[in-house]
Design an enzyme around this catalytic site. Structure first.
Site, PDB file in Angstrom:
ATOM      1  N   ARG A 195       0.796  -1.228   0.000  1.00  0.00           N
ATOM      2  CA  ARG A 195       0.000   0.000   0.000  1.00  0.00           C
ATOM      3  C   ARG A 195       0.829   1.278   0.000  1.00  0.00           C
ATOM      4  NH1 ARG A 195      -2.627  -3.563  -1.258  1.00  0.00           N
ATOM      5  NH2 ARG A 195      -4.587  -4.299  -0.374  1.00  0.00           N
ATOM      6  N   SER A 246     -10.587   1.738   3.723  1.00  0.00           N
ATOM      7  CA  SER A 246      -9.781   1.323   4.871  1.00  0.00           C
ATOM      8  C   SER A 246      -9.006   2.510   5.418  1.00  0.00           C
ATOM      9  CB  SER A 246      -8.810   0.212   4.472  1.00  0.00           C
ATOM     10  OG  SER A 246      -9.512  -0.946   4.077  1.00  0.00           O
ATOM     11  N   GLU A 317      -3.847   4.802   6.309  1.00  0.00           N
ATOM     12  CA  GLU A 317      -3.800   4.644   4.860  1.00  0.00           C
ATOM     13  C   GLU A 317      -4.432   5.848   4.179  1.00  0.00           C
ATOM     14  OE1 GLU A 317      -5.917   1.515   1.861  1.00  0.00           O
ATOM     15  OE2 GLU A 317      -4.662   0.650   3.422  1.00  0.00           O
TER      16      GLU A 317
END
Length: 327
Positions: A195, A246, A317
């Site tokens: 990520r 998320s 994130e």
């Protein structure tokens, strides 16, 4: 409290001067039909539906308009913030200074059966791209159907789902410098890991990406797999309320961020209009009237509680833009 005559006159004069001050007007990017608009609410541009105004906002549809917009910002000495669909963004209630460039209207997808590749613009929806591929019987991007973001964002953050990610299929990405210069980068150049990529926090912006897929499959079967992927996400994630997806990256190890948050007893915990989703603990939802500060404070609260319980520091994130309180 009663104001003296003199004080009243000072206040009235100040108000009158503010009223006389000309408001910022829409202007056009030099050499284009692309409008730059003042004071555009960021809440209209982000999936969390929060955020103050962008000082200036522009939504180019072509690379030329994007380069011209950057040139205008340079000529005005303004900072630039680039956003796509705004699905992974928390924008400050105070808004953003300078020029906010929204790339969501830079859309195209060109399928090349000779190379088994698709070339697509940064603003192309991942969901739509996954369906375009499925309709042609091209495999390899079914996992992206439930990610409510754009190609540009996916390249920057190495978006992924169901054990697959952007790095697995990326051939190359074209990026733009603040001076409007194009450069082509390979996956190796991007330094991909879970990520993240070197583009996060950099001054390079994705304008185009090329993906390697697998054509030739039965489109009915590919569409069925794609639909199953979408249904899986819908059944486990709170699509019915505004969110940014998320909130935290999964830490190393077998325990995901959602599991850690749930086991800490934080499902349903709420600050203002922001709540930890009861359906998926790694989602914070705007359950009505939330401010960016509500969400920001809840992110910090969750991170602190998980840290205290598990000695694991969760890393956000979501991309946090603008000024927030020092917690």
């Amino acid at each position: 409290m009663t104001l003296s005559y003199q004080t009243r006159r000072v206040v009235e004069t100040a108000i009158a001067k503010r009223a006389e001050k000309p408001k910022k007007q829409e202007i056009y990017v030099p050499g284009t039909n692309c409008q730059i608009k003042p004071q555009v609410p960021l809440a209209h541009l982000t999936s969390l539906r929060v955020g103050g105004p962008a000082e200036w906002h522009v939504a180019p549809r072509t690379l030329q308009e994007l380069q011209a917009s950057l040139g205008w910002a340079r000529s005005e000495g303004l900072p630039v913030t680039m956003v796509g669909a705004g699905s992974n963004v928390l924008a400050s209630d105070r808004g953003l200074p300078g020029l906010t460039i929204c790339t969501r209207y830079m859309r195209y997808a060109e399928f090349d059966p000779t190379l088994s590749q698709v070339k697509t613009a940064a603003g192309q929806s991942l969901v739509r791209l996954a369906w375009k591929a499925a309709e042609r019987g091209w495999e390899g991007i079914e996992w992206a159907v439930g990610i409510p973001g754009t190609v540009g964002g996916a390249v920057v953050m190495n978006a992924g789902a169901h054990g697959a990610c952007t790095a697995d299929i990326l051939v190359e990405a074209k990026v733009l410098s603040p001076l409007g210069v194009l450069k082509t980068l390979s996956p190796e150049d991007l330094g991909y890991s879970y990520r993240t990529s070197i583009l996060q926090g950099s001054d390079l912006w994705v304008v185009e990406a090329t993906f390697q897929l697998r054509p030739g499959a039965d489109s009915t079967k590919v569409k069925a797999v794609t639909e199953a992927q979408l249904e899986r996400r819908r059944s486990t994630q709170p699509y019915h309320l505004p969110s940014c997806g998320s909130v935290f990256r999964n830490p190393l190890g077998d325990r995901g961020a959602g599991w850690l948050i749930e086991q800490t007893g934080l499902k349903g915990y709420q600050i203002g209009g922001a709540r930890v989703s009861e359906l998926h603990a790694n989602f914070i939802v705007n359950c009505g009237g939330a401010t960016a500060e509500d969400i920001f404070r809840l992110i910090h609260y969750v991170r602190d509680k998980v840290q205290n319980r598990w000695s694991i520091a969760l890393e956000p994130e979501v991309r946090i833009l603008g000024e927030f309180p020092d917690l």
